[in-house]
Structures are given as C-alpha cells and as structure tokens.
Design a protein around this motif. Structure first.
Motif, PDB file in Angstrom:
ATOM      1  N   ASP A 145       5.737  -5.688  -0.512  1.00  0.00           N
ATOM      2  CA  ASP A 145       6.892  -5.818   0.370  1.00  0.00           C
ATOM      3  C   ASP A 145       7.283  -7.293   0.535  1.00  0.00           C
ATOM      4  OD1 ASP A 145       4.944  -6.887   2.105  1.00  0.00           O
ATOM      5  OD2 ASP A 145       4.622  -4.941   3.061  1.00  0.00           O
ATOM      6  N   LEU A 146       8.319  -7.516   1.345  1.00  0.00           N
ATOM      7  CA  LEU A 146       8.835  -8.872   1.533  1.00  0.00           C
ATOM      8  C   LEU A 146       7.810  -9.776   2.203  1.00  0.00           C
ATOM      9  CD1 LEU A 146      11.247 -10.824   1.293  1.00  0.00           C
ATOM     10  CD2 LEU A 146      11.965 -10.064   3.569  1.00  0.00           C
ATOM     11  N   ASP A 147       7.094  -9.262   3.203  1.00  0.00           N
ATOM     12  CA  ASP A 147       6.072 -10.077   3.868  1.00  0.00           C
ATOM     13  C   ASP A 147       5.067 -10.615   2.850  1.00  0.00           C
ATOM     14  OD1 ASP A 147       7.157  -9.726   6.382  1.00  0.00           O
ATOM     15  OD2 ASP A 147       5.838  -8.051   6.903  1.00  0.00           O
ATOM     16  N   SER A 148       4.610  -9.749   1.972  1.00  0.00           N
ATOM     17  CA  SER A 148       3.641 -10.153   0.951  1.00  0.00           C
ATOM     18  C   SER A 148       4.257 -11.119  -0.051  1.00  0.00           C
ATOM     19  CB  SER A 148       3.108  -8.925   0.217  1.00  0.00           C
ATOM     20  OG  SER A 148       2.467  -8.036   1.108  1.00  0.00           O
TER      21      SER A 148
ATOM     22  N   ILE B 111       6.670 -13.341   0.518  1.00  0.00           N
ATOM     23  CA  ILE B 111       6.774 -14.657   1.144  1.00  0.00           C
ATOM     24  C   ILE B 111       5.398 -15.308   1.257  1.00  0.00           C
ATOM     25  CG2 ILE B 111       7.355 -15.856   3.294  1.00  0.00           C
ATOM     26  CD1 ILE B 111       9.643 -13.804   3.635  1.00  0.00           C
ATOM     27  N   ALA B 112       4.408 -14.511   1.641  1.00  0.00           N
ATOM     28  CA  ALA B 112       3.047 -15.054   1.750  1.00  0.00           C
ATOM     29  C   ALA B 112       2.542 -15.541   0.399  1.00  0.00           C
ATOM     30  CB  ALA B 112       2.109 -13.992   2.318  1.00  0.00           C
ATOM     31  N   ARG B 113       2.793 -14.767  -0.640  1.00  0.00           N
ATOM     32  CA  ARG B 113       2.372 -15.166  -1.981  1.00  0.00           C
ATOM     33  C   ARG B 113       3.116 -16.429  -2.432  1.00  0.00           C
ATOM     34  NH1 ARG B 113      -1.609 -14.938  -5.569  1.00  0.00           N
ATOM     35  NH2 ARG B 113      -1.877 -12.693  -5.262  1.00  0.00           N
TER      36      ARG B 113
ATOM     37  N   ASN C  89       4.317 -18.817  -0.617  1.00  0.00           N
ATOM     38  CA  ASN C  89       3.865 -19.983   0.146  1.00  0.00           C
ATOM     39  C   ASN C  89       2.401 -20.331  -0.091  1.00  0.00           C
ATOM     40  OD1 ASN C  89       6.400 -20.298   1.269  1.00  0.00           O
ATOM     41  ND2 ASN C  89       5.900 -19.174   3.152  1.00  0.00           N
TER      42      ASN C  89
ATOM     43  N   THR D  81      19.349  -9.348   5.498  1.00  0.00           N
ATOM     44  CA  THR D  81      18.195  -9.676   6.342  1.00  0.00           C
ATOM     45  C   THR D  81      17.095 -10.326   5.514  1.00  0.00           C
ATOM     46  OG1 THR D  81      18.709  -7.839   7.841  1.00  0.00           O
ATOM     47  CG2 THR D  81      16.473  -8.736   7.919  1.00  0.00           C
ATOM     48  N   GLU D  82      16.840  -9.763   4.333  1.00  0.00           N
ATOM     49  CA  GLU D  82      15.840 -10.371   3.441  1.00  0.00           C
ATOM     50  C   GLU D  82      16.261 -11.784   3.052  1.00  0.00           C
ATOM     51  OE1 GLU D  82      13.872  -6.495   1.167  1.00  0.00           O
ATOM     52  OE2 GLU D  82      15.393  -7.711   0.141  1.00  0.00           O
TER      53      GLU D  82
ATOM     54  N   ARG E 130      15.568 -14.267   5.830  1.00  0.00           N
ATOM     55  CA  ARG E 130      14.124 -14.532   5.972  1.00  0.00           C
ATOM     56  C   ARG E 130      13.627 -15.444   4.852  1.00  0.00           C
ATOM     57  NH1 ARG E 130       9.908 -10.043   6.786  1.00  0.00           N
ATOM     58  NH2 ARG E 130       8.699 -11.982   6.939  1.00  0.00           N
TER      59      ARG E 130
ATOM     60  N   GLU F 102      11.909 -18.899   5.682  1.00  0.00           N
ATOM     61  CA  GLU F 102      10.443 -18.884   5.663  1.00  0.00           C
ATOM     62  C   GLU F 102       9.802 -19.452   4.401  1.00  0.00           C
ATOM     63  OE1 GLU F 102       8.796 -15.088   6.921  1.00  0.00           O
ATOM     64  OE2 GLU F 102      10.597 -14.690   8.119  1.00  0.00           O
TER      65      GLU F 102
END
Length: 455
Positions: free
Chosen positions: A373-376, A378-380, A382, A398-399, A402, A406
């Motif tokens: 997903d998008l959270d993953s 962005i985390a990857r 960064n 929205t994506e 973010r 972020e």
C-alpha cells in the motif's frame, strides 16, 4: 594519477595529458585571484553578453562537443548533443535573469533605508564528475560568473578533453583571462587548492566519499561548499497509475546516461496489485533495448565510463544475487565485445539486509520492490541514506498530496521523470548533499548576502 582520454567503447587510450605541477597550480590560483579583483566590477550587461556568446558557441558546435563527450565517457551521441544544448540553455537563462536575481532587495525597517545586496565571493573551485561532463560544469559556471565570481575547474580525470574544451568556450566567448580556468590535476591536489586563502568556496558533484572529503577540508578552513552527491531515487507506482506511461518512463528514467546518473530512477517501488503487470512490461521493454556503439544512432545504451565502474557494478549485482535477489533479465557484463558494457538488468525479490536495499547502483540495473500500500511505499522510499529526487505515479489526488508532503528528497516529480530544469532549484538532502544549483536559489549560493542599513 593518469589524466587521459580512454575510449570506453574500445578501451583505446586516445590522448594523455601531463598533470599540472604545484607551481603551475599556484600560478593559476593567483591568475584567478588577480582577475577577480577586476572582474567583480565588470557590469552585468557585459557579463551577460559574454555568457550569451558562450551559449552561441555551444549551439553552433554541439555536434563536435557531443562527439567529444561520447568519445571520453561513452554516452549515446544523441544524448551527448542534447547535453550540450542544455548547457547552452543554462547560459542563456542566467544571462537573461541574473540582473533580476542579483538586484538589491529593499526591506522596510526603522532605518531610513535598508536593503539586501548580493556580492561575489571570489575564486570558486568546482570539482566536477564525468557523467555529464559539460552540463555539470556549465550549471555551476553560468551563475557563478554572472554573480561576479571566477572559477577553477577540477574535472574528472577521464574527461580531460572536455575540461579543456569548456575553458576554451569561455575564452572564445570573450571572458577575460583567468575568469575561468581548467586545472588538469588529480584528486590528491584538491585539498591544497581548497586550503589556499585565495579560494573562497567550493562545489562538488560526485560520490559520497568525495563530498565528505571536500566538506571536511572546507569545514576546517570555514569555507562554503555546495554538494550534490549520490542518489538511490525511488520510482513509486500505485494502482491508479497510467501503467503504460509509467513503464515507458521507468525505462527512460533508469537508462538515462546508460544508468550513470545520480537522479536516475534506481529503486522501483510497485504496489502488489499491479506489480506482475509492471514487471512483465518492464522485462519486455528491457529485452528490446539496443546496447552498442554510442556513435550509432540506433544505440540506446552505451558503455559504462570506466572498467572500474563496470567491475563495481557487477560486484554489487553478484553480491545481491548471493544474498537472495532474483534476476529477471541480464545480470552480467557483455563479454562478446571490447569496452565497458553491462547488460540491462532487473533484480527483484530483494531480501532484507541485501546490499541492493541501500547501495547506489551506477549502471543499467533496476531494483524492484513490491509493497502492499501507499504507507509501505512511502516508508520504503524514505528508508535510504539518500534523498536526491523521487518520481511517483498515481491518479489519486490524496495519494499525490501525501507523496509530495512525505517523501524525503530534494524534489518530487508526480507522473513524470526526475530531471533538472534551469528554472528550478536542484539538490538533495540527507547523504545526497546540501545546497542548491539552478534557479534563483542557485545564483545565491556563492554570494555575500549583505545587509545594508542607512540611518
């Protein structure tokens, strides 16, 4: 250290140069310092005329300069000619915009008059890389010279003819002797130059170790530096993306300069829902890439610049495979011809702890990571020591917001490939460096931002 043109397509030593002696370096520094004392007073209009003529020379002789770039570092000729044209564009931009960027800025205070004035610093050392041997230099030199500074160029030792040609462009354009000089020296002479009191600041585009070394020397002597270093740029693809356009751009973004670009997309972070489709199309397009003689018009990928770069890249790939990464295509040097050629390569299923998670791969190797997903995503993105640029593909507003907010990088491109533009500031954060080139911000890096208060 050898200073020579070695054709990366054939391995042939084309031309060698004698490095400057310590005495000769000192003479050139003194020539730069003496010239600055007069050049700083040259009207902006005159500097602009000289810089515009430099642009004219680049445009008129772009084919000749392009062939020289290809001879020394191996990029396809079409890309080399485009680089020369872009170098001309940065000269024109600052010739036209510098007067506005450097104009006094009035500030209302309790003083009768208060304003900010921009004044040149003096002699600036530029330590430049081989991968864009004209563009990297001109994007430093154009704003620096327009601001009233003078430049010393320590270019990469494998592109000496480009270095000499660039100085000749400025001389032919009318800039006075000493305003811009090439120093044919090895990396071991950089410290001596930076430490000289007549040299006021330095800029470096190159590797992280080279940047750290320059910054340490400059810091010891309390001198300003601008650093544009490595990158492991993410290329994020979400389910709403235009997949055809994303894949097409992914190939171009990774293969820019035969993969030898700090801002090339290197880590492809793809949502699970579309990962299989993305990979199938990416492999198909990789298979169609034409690798070969960079002077031929059909060639899309030329050789890597040096045998050392080829060896380092292959070592990274082989280590990644040993650590569990899967090869979808490529994975080895081209062994059926001379030169520094590497096959277009895609690695996926990269496990935790693999060097492919964090190392910069400087060549035609794509590293693919699946995320849920998008959270993953962005985390990857960064989770990297670098922060130069990022490209993200989504049609969801929205994506998009973010991702813009972020992602930790000096730039974020939505539904487009990361690139530098003369009008926009360019640079990175984290271990990708600090400071900015290009745009209004770029010309302000090497000036004294002087506050004036008149009571």
């Amino acid at each position: 250290m050898a200073i020579a043109t070695v054709n990366p397509t054939t391995g042939e030593v084309v031309k060698t140069f004698e490095a400057l002696s310590t005495v000769e370096i000192q003479q050139k520094i003194e020539a730069a310092h003496s010239r600055f004392l007069q050049y700083r007073s040259v009207p902006l209009e005159q500097r602009a005329r000289w810089l515009s003529e430099a642009a004219n020379i680049l445009e008129r002789e772009r084919d000749r300069f392009g062939e020289l770039i290809t001879l020394e570092m191996g990029k396809p000729l079409k890309a080399a000619i485009a680089e020369v044209e872009k170098s001309a564009s940065v000269c024109r931009f600052y010739a036209e915009q510098a007067a506005e960027f450097l104009a006094d800025v009035p500030i209302q205070t309790q003083a009768a008059s208060s304003f900010v004035r921009y004044q040149p610093l003096g002699v600036i050392l530029a330590v430049m890389p081989w991968n864009f041997p004209f563009w990297q230099v001109f994007r430093f030199a154009a704003p620096a010279l327009m601001a009233g500074n003078v430049g010393l160029l320590k270019h990469a030792s494998n592109v000496p003819q480009c270095a000499v040609a660039i100085e000749e462009v400025f001389v032919r354009a009318g800039f006075p002797a000493g305003a811009f000089q090439t120093l044919l020296v090895g990396a071991d002479k950089v410290a001596m130059i930076v430490e000289d009191d007549r040299v006021k600041a330095a800029t470096l585009t190159g590797s992280e170790p080279a940047g750290a070394s320059l910054a340490a020397i400059a810091g010891k002597h309390i001198k300003k530096v601008v650093l544009e270093l490595g990158g492991s740029d993410p290329f994020i693809v979400m389910p709403s993306a235009d997949l055809d356009q994303a894949v097409k751009t992914a190939v171009a973004a990774r293969m820019l300069n035969s993969g030898q670009s700090c801002i090339a997309a290197k880590r492809f972070i793809v949502a699970d829902a579309i990962a299989d489709q993305f990979l199938d199309r990416l492999v198909e397009q990789y298979k169609a890439l034409k690798v070969g003689d960079p002077l031929l018009p059909e060639t899309e990928i030329g050789p890597l610049a040096t045998p050392g770069i080829l060896q380092d890249l292959d070592q990274q790939v082989q280590t990644s495979i040993q650590q569990g990464a899967k090869v979808l295509i490529g994975g080895e040097p081209l062994r059926d011809r001379p030169g520094n050629f590497y096959t277009p390569t895609i690695l996926t299923d990269i496990p935790k702890g693999c060097i492919a998670e964090y190392d910069e791969f400087f060549g035609p190797v794509a590293l693919v990571f699946r995320v849920p997903d998008l959270d993953s995503a962005i985390a990857r993105a960064n989770d990297s020591p670098f922060g130069l640029g990022a490209s993200a593909w989504t049609q969801d507003e929205t994506e998009r917001e973010r991702l813009i907010e972020e992602i930790e990088s000096g730039s974020v491109f939505i539904n487009a490939m990361v690139k530098s533009d003369v009008k926009l500031p360019f640079g990175g954060i984290k271990r990708s460096g600090f400071g900015r080139e290009l745009g209004r911000e770029g010309i302000h890096e090497f000036v004294n931002i002087k506050t004036i208060w008149v009571q």
